[in-house]
Design a protein around this motif. Structure first.
Motif, PDB file in Angstrom:
ATOM      1  N   LEU A  13       0.829  -1.212   0.000  1.00  0.00           N
ATOM      2  CA  LEU A  13       0.000   0.000   0.000  1.00  0.00           C
ATOM      3  C   LEU A  13       0.864   1.262   0.000  1.00  0.00           C
ATOM      4  O   LEU A  13       0.551   2.238  -0.687  1.00  0.00           O
ATOM      5  N   ALA A  14       1.954   1.244   0.775  1.00  0.00           N
ATOM      6  CA  ALA A  14       2.850   2.405   0.814  1.00  0.00           C
ATOM      7  C   ALA A  14       3.456   2.645  -0.571  1.00  0.00           C
ATOM      8  O   ALA A  14       3.571   3.791  -1.019  1.00  0.00           O
ATOM      9  N   ASP A  15       3.828   1.567  -1.267  1.00  0.00           N
ATOM     10  CA  ASP A  15       4.354   1.703  -2.637  1.00  0.00           C
ATOM     11  C   ASP A  15       3.300   2.293  -3.565  1.00  0.00           C
ATOM     12  O   ASP A  15       3.616   3.114  -4.426  1.00  0.00           O
ATOM     13  N   GLN A  16       2.052   1.870  -3.405  1.00  0.00           N
ATOM     14  CA  GLN A  16       0.983   2.408  -4.247  1.00  0.00           C
ATOM     15  C   GLN A  16       0.766   3.899  -3.981  1.00  0.00           C
ATOM     16  O   GLN A  16       0.547   4.671  -4.914  1.00  0.00           O
ATOM     17  N   PHE A  17       0.835   4.309  -2.716  1.00  0.00           N
ATOM     18  CA  PHE A  17       0.701   5.730  -2.395  1.00  0.00           C
ATOM     19  C   PHE A  17       1.855   6.530  -3.016  1.00  0.00           C
ATOM     20  O   PHE A  17       1.643   7.614  -3.552  1.00  0.00           O
ATOM     21  N   ARG A  18       3.074   5.983  -2.938  1.00  0.00           N
ATOM     22  CA  ARG A  18       4.238   6.694  -3.477  1.00  0.00           C
ATOM     23  C   ARG A  18       4.193   6.799  -4.998  1.00  0.00           C
ATOM     24  O   ARG A  18       4.606   7.796  -5.564  1.00  0.00           O
ATOM     25  N   SER A  19       3.731   5.760  -5.674  1.00  0.00           N
ATOM     26  CA  SER A  19       3.770   5.732  -7.133  1.00  0.00           C
ATOM     27  C   SER A  19       2.545   6.381  -7.784  1.00  0.00           C
ATOM     28  O   SER A  19       2.505   6.537  -9.000  1.00  0.00           O
ATOM     29  N   SER A  20       1.575   6.778  -7.000  1.00  0.00           N
ATOM     30  CA  SER A  20       0.350   7.377  -7.537  1.00  0.00           C
ATOM     31  C   SER A  20       0.447   8.895  -7.582  1.00  0.00           C
ATOM     32  O   SER A  20       1.048   9.512  -6.714  1.00  0.00           O
ATOM     33  N   ASN A  21      -0.168   9.472  -8.625  1.00  0.00           N
ATOM     34  CA  ASN A  21      -0.294  10.931  -8.695  1.00  0.00           C
ATOM     35  C   ASN A  21      -1.332  11.418  -7.692  1.00  0.00           C
ATOM     36  O   ASN A  21      -1.230  12.506  -7.156  1.00  0.00           O
ATOM     37  N   ALA A  22      -2.348  10.578  -7.491  1.00  0.00           N
ATOM     38  CA  ALA A  22      -3.446  10.950  -6.604  1.00  0.00           C
ATOM     39  C   ALA A  22      -4.035   9.688  -5.994  1.00  0.00           C
ATOM     40  O   ALA A  22      -3.884   8.591  -6.531  1.00  0.00           O
ATOM     41  N   ALA A  23      -4.711   9.873  -4.876  1.00  0.00           N
ATOM     42  CA  ALA A  23      -5.443   8.785  -4.229  1.00  0.00           C
ATOM     43  C   ALA A  23      -6.746   9.375  -3.687  1.00  0.00           C
ATOM     44  O   ALA A  23      -6.735  10.454  -3.087  1.00  0.00           O
ATOM     45  N   VAL A  24      -7.848   8.675  -3.938  1.00  0.00           N
ATOM     46  CA  VAL A  24      -9.155   9.146  -3.479  1.00  0.00           C
ATOM     47  C   VAL A  24      -9.759   8.078  -2.587  1.00  0.00           C
ATOM     48  O   VAL A  24      -9.860   6.913  -2.975  1.00  0.00           O
ATOM     49  N   LEU A  25     -10.151   8.485  -1.379  1.00  0.00           N
ATOM     50  CA  LEU A  25     -10.778   7.563  -0.433  1.00  0.00           C
ATOM     51  C   LEU A  25     -12.288   7.644  -0.565  1.00  0.00           C
ATOM     52  O   LEU A  25     -12.849   8.740  -0.640  1.00  0.00           O
ATOM     53  N   GLN A  48      -6.455   2.244 -10.015  1.00  0.00           N
ATOM     54  CA  GLN A  48      -6.711   0.945  -9.392  1.00  0.00           C
ATOM     55  C   GLN A  48      -7.564   1.209  -8.152  1.00  0.00           C
ATOM     56  O   GLN A  48      -7.199   2.025  -7.300  1.00  0.00           O
ATOM     57  N   TYR A  49      -8.688   0.517  -8.063  1.00  0.00           N
ATOM     58  CA  TYR A  49      -9.625   0.707  -6.947  1.00  0.00           C
ATOM     59  C   TYR A  49      -9.522  -0.509  -6.046  1.00  0.00           C
ATOM     60  O   TYR A  49      -9.735  -1.633  -6.488  1.00  0.00           O
ATOM     61  N   ALA A  50      -9.168  -0.290  -4.784  1.00  0.00           N
ATOM     62  CA  ALA A  50      -8.952  -1.408  -3.864  1.00  0.00           C
ATOM     63  C   ALA A  50      -9.674  -1.169  -2.552  1.00  0.00           C
ATOM     64  O   ALA A  50      -9.592  -0.089  -1.966  1.00  0.00           O
ATOM     65  N   ALA A  60       0.339   2.688   6.130  1.00  0.00           N
ATOM     66  CA  ALA A  60       1.009   2.776   4.828  1.00  0.00           C
ATOM     67  C   ALA A  60       1.059   4.225   4.330  1.00  0.00           C
ATOM     68  O   ALA A  60       2.085   4.662   3.793  1.00  0.00           O
ATOM     69  N   ALA A  61      -0.030   4.954   4.502  1.00  0.00           N
ATOM     70  CA  ALA A  61      -0.061   6.350   4.065  1.00  0.00           C
ATOM     71  C   ALA A  61       0.961   7.168   4.847  1.00  0.00           C
ATOM     72  O   ALA A  61       1.668   8.001   4.267  1.00  0.00           O
ATOM     73  N   ASN A  62       1.051   6.932   6.143  1.00  0.00           N
ATOM     74  CA  ASN A  62       2.028   7.651   6.960  1.00  0.00           C
ATOM     75  C   ASN A  62       3.455   7.296   6.548  1.00  0.00           C
ATOM     76  O   ASN A  62       4.326   8.153   6.531  1.00  0.00           O
ATOM     77  N   GLU A  63       3.698   6.014   6.209  1.00  0.00           N
ATOM     78  CA  GLU A  63       5.025   5.610   5.743  1.00  0.00           C
ATOM     79  C   GLU A  63       5.367   6.280   4.423  1.00  0.00           C
ATOM     80  O   GLU A  63       6.528   6.553   4.140  1.00  0.00           O
ATOM     81  N   ALA A  64       4.357   6.531   3.593  1.00  0.00           N
ATOM     82  CA  ALA A  64       4.566   7.188   2.301  1.00  0.00           C
ATOM     83  C   ALA A  64       4.649   8.709   2.456  1.00  0.00           C
ATOM     84  O   ALA A  64       4.804   9.419   1.461  1.00  0.00           O
ATOM     85  N   GLY A  65       4.524   9.214   3.670  1.00  0.00           N
ATOM     86  CA  GLY A  65       4.624  10.650   3.913  1.00  0.00           C
ATOM     87  C   GLY A  65       3.309  11.392   3.781  1.00  0.00           C
ATOM     88  O   GLY A  65       3.289  12.609   3.646  1.00  0.00           O
ATOM     89  N   ILE A  66       2.195  10.669   3.828  1.00  0.00           N
ATOM     90  CA  ILE A  66       0.874  11.294   3.704  1.00  0.00           C
ATOM     91  C   ILE A  66       0.141  11.117   5.029  1.00  0.00           C
ATOM     92  O   ILE A  66      -0.383  10.052   5.324  1.00  0.00           O
ATOM     93  N   SER A  67       0.114  12.168   5.814  1.00  0.00           N
ATOM     94  CA  SER A  67      -0.559  12.082   7.107  1.00  0.00           C
ATOM     95  C   SER A  67      -1.871  12.865   7.122  1.00  0.00           C
ATOM     96  O   SER A  67      -2.588  12.863   8.117  1.00  0.00           O
ATOM     97  N   ILE A  82      -4.511   6.538  -8.378  1.00  0.00           N
ATOM     98  CA  ILE A  82      -4.538   7.076  -9.734  1.00  0.00           C
ATOM     99  C   ILE A  82      -3.112   7.380 -10.185  1.00  0.00           C
ATOM    100  O   ILE A  82      -2.433   8.205  -9.574  1.00  0.00           O
ATOM    101  N   THR A  83      -2.684   6.705 -11.247  1.00  0.00           N
ATOM    102  CA  THR A  83      -1.337   6.933 -11.769  1.00  0.00           C
ATOM    103  C   THR A  83      -1.345   7.826 -13.004  1.00  0.00           C
ATOM    104  O   THR A  83      -0.321   8.367 -13.371  1.00  0.00           O
ATOM    105  N   GLY A  84      -2.475   7.971 -13.660  1.00  0.00           N
ATOM    106  CA  GLY A  84      -2.565   8.793 -14.869  1.00  0.00           C
ATOM    107  C   GLY A  84      -3.182  10.145 -14.570  1.00  0.00           C
ATOM    108  O   GLY A  84      -2.903  10.769 -13.546  1.00  0.00           O
ATOM    109  N   ASP A  85      -4.058  10.575 -15.461  1.00  0.00           N
ATOM    110  CA  ASP A  85      -4.731  11.860 -15.337  1.00  0.00           C
ATOM    111  C   ASP A  85      -5.786  11.780 -14.229  1.00  0.00           C
ATOM    112  O   ASP A  85      -6.757  11.040 -14.353  1.00  0.00           O
ATOM    113  N   PRO A  86      -5.616  12.530 -13.139  1.00  0.00           N
ATOM    114  CA  PRO A  86      -6.576  12.459 -12.041  1.00  0.00           C
ATOM    115  C   PRO A  86      -7.961  12.972 -12.401  1.00  0.00           C
ATOM    116  O   PRO A  86      -8.950  12.587 -11.793  1.00  0.00           O
TER     117      PRO A  86
END
Length: 176
Positions: A13-25, A48-50, A60-67, A82-86
């Motif tokens: 999950l931390a890798d996904q947060f780091r490699s994504s342009n955006a993440a929507v909860l 990718q929706y998980a 994982a978000a905190n490990e990726a620097g997103i608090s 989201i890795t492409g156009d958000p």
């Protein structure tokens, strides 16, 4: 000590947060498996929706620097990475939520900046990156055409003025 399977899930999950342009909860309570499948398709190829576990995803978000998302991890949560156009994925989420009120957009993050649910909806109202770039290129091209015609107009206007002045002097010289 953390269990190896949970540690692996957090690392993924931390890798996904780091490699994504955006993440929507989102909260997906009340959606069927078929509806979730439709939602995944509507997000586009670059998302990718998980469905995730709150505690592991928060770590994982905190490990990726997103608090900034810590307050959003409550209730049944799913994340669109989201890795492409958000904008494309935000439109997919917004449109799906209109048809399926059980999908609730909680918030997200775009390039490290926290977004509220309203900001994600505003993002969905934007045109895609390609359309905005095309409009910008068209505006630049238009300004260049205007500048070129202005630069061409000055010498030709000067020549016409000089020719008119010469004709007037020739007319005045012939009249005397």
């Amino acid at each position: 000590m953390a269990r190896p399977d949970k540690a692996a899930a957090v690392a993924e999950l931390a890798d996904q947060f780091r490699s994504s342009n955006a993440a929507v909860l989102t909260e997906y309570r009340g959606l069927t498996v078929a509806q979730l499948k439709t939602l995944r398709r509507s997000l586009g190829e670059d998302a990718q929706y998980a469905v995730v576990k709150n505690t592991l995803t928060k770590i994982a978000a905190n490990e990726a620097g997103i608090s900034t998302l810590d307050d959003l991890f409550n209730g049944p949560t799913a994340v669109a990475f989201i890795t492409g156009d958000p904008v494309v994925s935000a439109k997919g989420l917004r449109d799906f939520a209109k048809d399926n009120p059980n999908l609730v957009i909680k918030g997200g993050v775009l390039d490290g900046k926290a977004l509220s649910a309203d900001e994600i909806k505003k993002l969905a109202d934007l045109e895609s990156r390609e359309v905005l770039l095309a409009k910008l290129a068209g505006a630049f091209k238009g300004k260049q055409s205007q500048a070129a015609s202005l630069f061409q107009a000055l010498p030709s206007k000067f020549v016409r003025t000089a020719e008119a002045l010469r004709a007037k002097k020739a007319e005045q010289g012939g009249a005397e």
